[in-house]
Scaffold this motif. Structure first.
Motif, mmCIF file in Angstrom:
data_model
loop_
_atom_site.group_PDB
_atom_site.id
_atom_site.type_symbol
_atom_site.label_atom_id
_atom_site.label_comp_id
_atom_site.label_asym_id
_atom_site.label_seq_id
_atom_site.Cartn_x
_atom_site.Cartn_y
_atom_site.Cartn_z
ATOM 1 N N LEU A 59 73.686 -6.618 -23.101
ATOM 2 C CA LEU A 59 72.258 -6.490 -23.410
ATOM 3 C C LEU A 59 71.903 -7.112 -24.751
ATOM 4 C CD1 LEU A 59 71.711 -2.854 -22.164
ATOM 5 C CD2 LEU A 59 70.631 -4.910 -21.219
ATOM 6 N N ARG A 60 72.803 -6.977 -25.718
ATOM 7 C CA ARG A 60 72.527 -7.533 -27.041
ATOM 8 C C ARG A 60 72.294 -9.042 -26.974
ATOM 9 N NH1 ARG A 60 70.443 -4.839 -30.684
ATOM 10 N NH2 ARG A 60 68.983 -6.148 -29.648
ATOM 11 N N GLU A 67 63.267 -6.687 -31.594
ATOM 12 C CA GLU A 67 62.591 -5.871 -30.586
ATOM 13 C C GLU A 67 63.252 -4.511 -30.410
ATOM 14 O OE1 GLU A 67 60.533 -7.673 -27.243
ATOM 15 O OE2 GLU A 67 61.905 -9.367 -27.522
ATOM 16 N N ILE A 68 64.564 -4.487 -30.366
ATOM 17 C CA ILE A 68 65.318 -3.236 -30.290
ATOM 18 C C ILE A 68 66.493 -3.374 -31.257
ATOM 19 C CG2 ILE A 68 66.642 -1.639 -28.855
ATOM 20 C CD1 ILE A 68 65.136 -2.585 -26.423
ATOM 21 N N THR A 69 66.539 -2.504 -32.237
ATOM 22 C CA THR A 69 67.615 -2.572 -33.228
ATOM 23 C C THR A 69 68.962 -2.252 -32.588
ATOM 24 O OG1 THR A 69 67.461 -0.239 -33.849
ATOM 25 C CG2 THR A 69 66.024 -1.800 -35.058
ATOM 26 N N ASN A 70 70.029 -2.592 -33.289
ATOM 27 C CA ASN A 70 71.375 -2.271 -32.791
ATOM 28 C C ASN A 70 71.522 -0.773 -32.547
ATOM 29 O OD1 ASN A 70 72.266 -4.941 -32.837
ATOM 30 N ND2 ASN A 70 73.044 -4.773 -34.929
ATOM 31 N N ALA A 71 71.073 0.023 -33.503
ATOM 32 C CA ALA A 71 71.205 1.481 -33.376
ATOM 33 C C ALA A 71 70.395 1.998 -32.189
ATOM 34 C CB ALA A 71 70.760 2.173 -34.665
ATOM 35 N N ASP A 72 69.177 1.496 -32.026
ATOM 36 C CA ASP A 72 68.344 1.953 -30.909
ATOM 37 C C ASP A 72 68.928 1.513 -29.572
ATOM 38 O OD1 ASP A 72 66.575 3.245 -32.572
ATOM 39 O OD2 ASP A 72 65.031 1.677 -32.493
ATOM 40 N N LEU A 73 69.457 0.291 -29.502
ATOM 41 C CA LEU A 73 70.042 -0.174 -28.247
ATOM 42 C C LEU A 73 71.271 0.649 -27.885
ATOM 43 C CD1 LEU A 73 69.880 -2.106 -25.886
ATOM 44 C CD2 LEU A 73 71.214 -3.761 -27.221
ATOM 45 N N ARG A 74 72.090 0.985 -28.863
ATOM 46 C CA ARG A 74 73.251 1.852 -28.586
ATOM 47 C C ARG A 74 72.794 3.217 -28.069
ATOM 48 N NH1 ARG A 74 77.942 -0.414 -29.772
ATOM 49 N NH2 ARG A 74 78.064 -1.859 -31.515
ATOM 50 N N VAL A 77 71.606 2.860 -24.425
ATOM 51 C CA VAL A 77 72.745 2.715 -23.512
ATOM 52 C C VAL A 77 73.488 4.043 -23.369
ATOM 53 C CG1 VAL A 77 74.995 1.610 -23.224
ATOM 54 C CG2 VAL A 77 73.005 0.228 -23.840
ATOM 55 N N ASN A 78 73.715 4.714 -24.480
ATOM 56 C CA ASN A 78 74.428 5.996 -24.412
ATOM 57 C C ASN A 78 73.631 7.062 -23.673
ATOM 58 O OD1 ASN A 78 76.711 5.039 -25.711
ATOM 59 N ND2 ASN A 78 75.937 5.562 -27.739
ATOM 60 N N LYS A 79 72.322 7.046 -23.831
ATOM 61 C CA LYS A 79 71.490 8.010 -23.110
ATOM 62 C C LYS A 79 71.500 7.703 -21.610
ATOM 63 C CE LYS A 79 67.144 10.451 -23.475
ATOM 64 N NZ LYS A 79 65.865 10.573 -24.164
ATOM 65 N N ALA A 80 71.519 6.419 -21.277
ATOM 66 C CA ALA A 80 71.518 6.024 -19.868
ATOM 67 C C ALA A 80 72.843 6.335 -19.186
ATOM 68 C CB ALA A 80 71.204 4.536 -19.734
ATOM 69 N N PHE A 81 73.942 6.093 -19.866
ATOM 70 C CA PHE A 81 75.247 6.153 -19.203
ATOM 71 C C PHE A 81 76.188 7.222 -19.740
ATOM 72 C CE2 PHE A 81 74.171 1.489 -18.875
ATOM 73 C CZ PHE A 81 73.678 1.598 -17.597
ATOM 74 N N LEU A 137 69.022 2.804 -17.077
ATOM 75 C CA LEU A 137 68.924 1.876 -18.204
ATOM 76 C C LEU A 137 67.488 1.382 -18.377
ATOM 77 C CD1 LEU A 137 70.294 0.275 -20.439
ATOM 78 C CD2 LEU A 137 70.713 -1.525 -18.759
ATOM 79 N N VAL A 138 66.875 0.920 -17.297
ATOM 80 C CA VAL A 138 65.501 0.400 -17.377
ATOM 81 C C VAL A 138 64.544 1.478 -17.871
ATOM 82 C CG1 VAL A 138 63.558 -0.458 -16.004
ATOM 83 C CG2 VAL A 138 65.829 -1.437 -15.692
ATOM 84 N N VAL A 139 64.663 2.674 -17.339
ATOM 85 C CA VAL A 139 63.759 3.752 -17.751
ATOM 86 C C VAL A 139 63.952 4.086 -19.224
ATOM 87 C CG1 VAL A 139 63.301 6.236 -17.480
ATOM 88 C CG2 VAL A 139 63.338 4.734 -15.484
ATOM 89 N N ASN A 140 65.181 4.090 -19.709
ATOM 90 C CA ASN A 140 65.391 4.374 -21.129
ATOM 91 C C ASN A 140 64.869 3.255 -22.016
ATOM 92 O OD1 ASN A 140 66.831 7.036 -21.816
ATOM 93 N ND2 ASN A 140 67.788 6.349 -19.932
ATOM 94 N N ILE A 141 64.918 2.013 -21.551
ATOM 95 C CA ILE A 141 64.296 0.915 -22.299
ATOM 96 C C ILE A 141 62.780 1.083 -22.292
ATOM 97 C CG2 ILE A 141 63.858 -1.569 -22.292
ATOM 98 C CD1 ILE A 141 66.778 -1.920 -21.278
ATOM 99 N N LEU A 142 62.205 1.384 -21.140
ATOM 100 C CA LEU A 142 60.757 1.612 -21.068
ATOM 101 C C LEU A 142 60.353 2.801 -21.933
ATOM 102 C CD1 LEU A 142 60.164 1.014 -17.259
ATOM 103 C CD2 LEU A 142 59.443 -0.473 -19.141
#
Length: 192
Positions: A59-60, A67-74, A77-81, A137-142
């Motif tokens: 994803l990175r 748009e999405i920081t490293n910390a936010d993207l982690r 992903v962790n919330k999704a999986f 994953l998509v829902v957590n990004i949204l």
């Protein structure tokens, strides 16, 4: 990383706009302007990562840190999986079972043929369907992008999309994110 329409490569937008709008204004789909290249070394290194770690790395490549920081993207992903969302990991890969029956020559030949055949199990999510993987994953990004703007997802389905989407939105626990699912009357099973 910017995204372009499949119908007109002059229609260019951000990742946020691409994922939040669904379709390009011209009716096309948004795709990355360019595809990153990976070295064989990088692929080998990534083969040692867990599913969430690999998801983050891939994803990175496609989401700018602006748009999405490293910390936010982690966190996404962790919330999704993570957190017990999936039984025995997100995607389990198992070797096709072999026969231990030494008395049956036909079974031994079949086992030999299948020794390098693997099967991905995609049913370990909370609604037991493969759509849990992508939907969460998509829902957590949204959810990330709707932290200050109310967003309603509209889903029409005859299958597993509805339960996976509803569960993912529920688990996102974002008061600004809601979902409305339409099922055609008489077109779904009792289990769904």
């Amino acid at each position: 990383m910017k995204y372009k329409s499949t119908r007109n490569d002059q229609v260019i937008t951000s990742f946020e706009n691409a994922i939040c709008s669904g379709y390009a204004p011209d009716g096309g789909l948004f795709v990355p302007q360019t595809l990153p290249s990976l070295s064989s070394f990088q692929i080998k290194e990534w083969s040692l990562l867990s599913f969430p770690e690999l998801s983050y790395e891939v994803l990175r490549l496609f989401i700018a840190t602006e748009e999405i920081t490293n910390a936010d993207l982690r966190q996404i992903v962790n919330k999704a999986f993570g957190g017990g969302s999936f039984v025995d990991g997100v995607v389990n890969v198992r070797r096709l079972s072999s026969s231990n029956d030494n008395d049956n020559e036909k079974k031994k030949k079949k086992a030999k043929r299948n020794e390098n055949v693997f099967v991905s199990e995609l049913f370990g999510g909370p609604t037991f369907c493969f759509k849990d993987i992508g939907m969460r994953l998509v829902v957590n990004i949204l959810s990330h992008f709707s932290s200050s703007t109310p967003t309603t997802l509209l889903v029409a389905t005859t299958g597993d999309t509805g339960p996976a989407a509803v569960r993912a939105v529920s688990d996102a626990q974002n008061p600004n994110l809601s979902i409305l699912v339409h099922y055609p009357k008489g077109q779904i099973s009792d289990f769904q």
